[in-house]
Design an enzyme around this catalytic site. Structure first.
Site, PDB file in Angstrom:
ATOM      1  N   TYR A  52       0.824  -1.202   0.000  1.00 31.89           N
ATOM      2  CA  TYR A  52       0.000   0.000   0.000  1.00 31.89           C
ATOM      3  C   TYR A  52       0.859   1.254   0.000  1.00 31.89           C
ATOM      4  O   TYR A  52       2.082   1.193   0.204  1.00 31.89           O
ATOM      5  CB  TYR A  52      -0.966  -0.010   1.186  1.00 31.89           C
ATOM      6  N   LYS A  88       6.456  -2.144   1.875  1.00 35.12           N
ATOM      7  CA  LYS A  88       5.288  -1.562   2.560  1.00 35.12           C
ATOM      8  C   LYS A  88       4.077  -2.481   2.408  1.00 35.12           C
ATOM      9  O   LYS A  88       3.180  -2.223   1.606  1.00 35.12           O
ATOM     10  CB  LYS A  88       5.019  -0.158   2.003  1.00 35.12           C
ATOM     11  N   GLU A 114      12.184   2.229  14.319  1.00 34.82           N
ATOM     12  CA  GLU A 114      11.308   3.303  13.835  1.00 34.82           C
ATOM     13  C   GLU A 114      10.046   3.307  14.684  1.00 34.82           C
ATOM     14  O   GLU A 114       9.922   2.520  15.626  1.00 34.82           O
ATOM     15  CB  GLU A 114      10.984   3.101  12.352  1.00 34.82           C
ATOM     16  N   LEU A 144      11.117   1.006   7.152  1.00 33.86           N
ATOM     17  CA  LEU A 144      10.506   1.496   5.923  1.00 33.86           C
ATOM     18  C   LEU A 144      11.262   2.751   5.470  1.00 33.86           C
ATOM     19  O   LEU A 144      11.608   3.600   6.305  1.00 33.86           O
ATOM     20  CB  LEU A 144       9.031   1.845   6.146  1.00 33.86           C
TER      21      LEU A 144
HETATM   22  N1  PMP Z   1       7.747   3.572   9.005  1.00 31.03           N
HETATM   23  C1  PMP Z   1       6.624   2.836   9.036  1.00 31.03           C
HETATM   24  C2  PMP Z   1       6.655   1.516   9.715  1.00 31.03           C
HETATM   25  C3  PMP Z   1       5.450   3.313   8.428  1.00 31.03           C
HETATM   26  O1  PMP Z   1       4.322   2.574   8.455  1.00 31.03           O
HETATM   27  C4  PMP Z   1       5.451   4.600   7.816  1.00 31.03           C
HETATM   28  C5  PMP Z   1       4.213   5.180   7.202  1.00 31.03           C
HETATM   29  N2  PMP Z   1       3.491   4.312   6.444  1.00 31.03           N
HETATM   30  C6  PMP Z   1       6.651   5.330   7.824  1.00 31.03           C
HETATM   31  C7  PMP Z   1       7.772   4.785   8.418  1.00 31.03           C
HETATM   32  C8  PMP Z   1       6.723   6.690   7.178  1.00 31.03           C
HETATM   33  O2  PMP Z   1       6.730   6.592   5.780  1.00 31.03           O
HETATM   34  P1  PMP Z   1       6.195   7.790   4.868  1.00 31.03           P
HETATM   35  O3  PMP Z   1       6.973   8.998   5.267  1.00 31.03           O
HETATM   36  O4  PMP Z   1       6.503   7.351   3.489  1.00 31.03           O
HETATM   37  O5  PMP Z   1       4.741   7.915   5.154  1.00 31.03           O
END
Ligand code: PMP
Length: 287
Positions: A33, A151, A183, A207
Site C-alpha cells: 500500500y 510496505k 522506527e 521502511l
Molecule cells: N515507518 C513505518 C513503519 C510506516 O508505516 C510509515 C508510514 N506508512 C513510515 C515509516 C513513514 O513513511 P512515509 O513517510 O513514506 O509515510
C-alpha cells in the site's frame, strides 16, 4: 456523505465497492500500500510514493496493476470527486483473488492484481494542534518480520503497538531491536542532540519513508547536520528533541519516551522548523 472510491477500474460509492473473499490481501496479507497526503487539493510527494510502490511490487514479484500509469489521474479524480482539500489517499495493490485459498502464488497471467484507492478527508491536517504540544511515545520490542522496507498491509503488530501505547497513556510506540530504535509503528524516528539530527540509516530493518527522504533533504539544504545511524532509548531520553515523520503527520514532535521528558519536555525548535519547511516546500511542489 458517502465517498466515491476506486476498485479495479471503476469509481463507485463506497457501499457498492467490493473485493473477493479470496483476495490474497484478505487471506494472506499479500498486498502492498501507499498513503499520499493532500494539502490544498494537491498531492504531496506523489512521485516518491509511486516509486516506492513500484519497489514494493518488485520486491514481492507482484505485477503492476494495469492502471499503474494512470495512478496520477486516478488520485486526482478521487480528490476532485470527494472534494478533498486536506487529507490522504490510501492505495492498495494485492496479488489478486485466485478463487480459492492456496499458499502458492497464482499465475500472474491469469490472476490480475486488485487495485483499490479511497480518500480520507482530514481538514486541519497541516495546522494539527498536536504539533504544538507534541506526542508521548513508549518503547516496545520490534518483533516484525525482516523485510520492513516493503510496505505490506501486514499491520497487526503496528496496530498492537499503538494499543499498547494507548493503554500506557501514551500516543504511539517506538520499536526497539538489539537495544536500538528501529522506527515508530507508522513513522520514522529521529532525535536531535547538539543541533545534529540523528535517524537510523536505511536498510531492510525500516521502511524507507518518503517524508524522511524529503525532510533530510530540506535539513541539509538548511545547513543542518544529519547523522544516519541508530540510537538507543537511553540516548533518546538524553536528547534535546525528538520527532517522527510520516506522510500523514509530516513532522511531529515527540516530547516524552517511556515517561521521561525529552529535553525540557516541550516541542523544540528543530522539529518546529522542519515541520514548517516540509509543509511549505511540499505544498509548493504538490501536483
Ligand atoms: N515507518 C513505518 C513503519 C510506516 O508505516 C510509515 C508510514 N506508512 C513510515 C515509516 C513513514 O513513511 P512515509 O513517510 O513514506 O509515510
Amino acid at each position: 456523505m458517502s465517498r466515491i472510491v476506486y476498485v479495479n477500474g471503476s469509481y463507485l460509492p463506497e457501499e457498492e465497492a467490493t473485493v473477493s473473499i479470496f483476495d490474497r490481501a484478505f487471506l494472506m496479507a499479500d498486498g502492498v500500500y501507499e498513503v499520499t497526503s493532500v494539502l490544498g487539493g494537491k498531492l504531496i510527494d506523489f512521485a516518491g510514493h509511486m516509486a516506492r510502490l513500484e519497489r514494493s511490487l518488485n520486491a514481492l514479484g507482484m505485477n503492476k496493476p494495469e492502471a499503474f500509469d494512470e495512478l496520477l489521474d486516478i488520485h486526482r479524480e478521487l480528490v476532485t470527486r470527494n472534494d478533498i482539500d486536506e487529507g490522504m489517499i490510501y492505495l492498495q495493490v494485492s496479488r489478486g483473488a485466485a478463487g480459492d485459498r492456496d499458499f502458492v502464488f497464482p499465475d500472474p497471467e491469469v490472476v490480475k492484481p486488485t487495485l483499490v484507492l479511497f480518500t480520507q478527508s482530514k481538514p486541519g491536517l497541516a495546522d494539527n494542534p498536536t504539533a504544538k504540544t507534541g506526542i508521548k511515545v513508549i518503547s516496545i520490542d520490534d518483533i516484525r518480520w525482516g523485510r520492513r522496507d516493503i510496505k505490506t498491509v501486514q499491520l497487526l503488530y503496528p496496530s498492537m503497538g499503538k494499543m499498547m501505547a494507548k493503554d500506557a497513556g501514551a500516543d504511539d510506540a517506538w520499536l526497539v531491536e538489539d537495544g536500538k530504535v528501529t522506527e515508530g509503528t507508522s513513522n520514522n524516528a529521529y532525535i536531535v542532540k547538539d543541533g545534529r539530527i540523528i535517524t537510523r540509516e536505511l536498510s531492510t530493518d525500516i521502511l524507507h519513508g518518503i517524508t524522511r527522504a524529503a525532510v533530510l533533504r530540506f535539513a541539509r539544504e538548511a545547513q543542518m547536520t544529519v547523522e544516519e545511524r541508530s540510537f538507543t532509548v537511553d540516548e533518546a531520553q538524553q536528547a534535546d528533541e525528538a520527532f517522527v515523520t510520516s506522510a500523514s503527520t509530516f513532522v511531529m514532535p515527540v516530547v516524552a519516551l517511556d515517561g521521561a521528558p525529552i529535553g525540557d519536555g516541550t516541542v523544540g525548535p528543530v522539529a518546529t522548523r522542519l515541520r514548517e519547511i516540509y509543509i511549505e516546500e511540499s505544498i509548493k511542489a504538490g501536483v
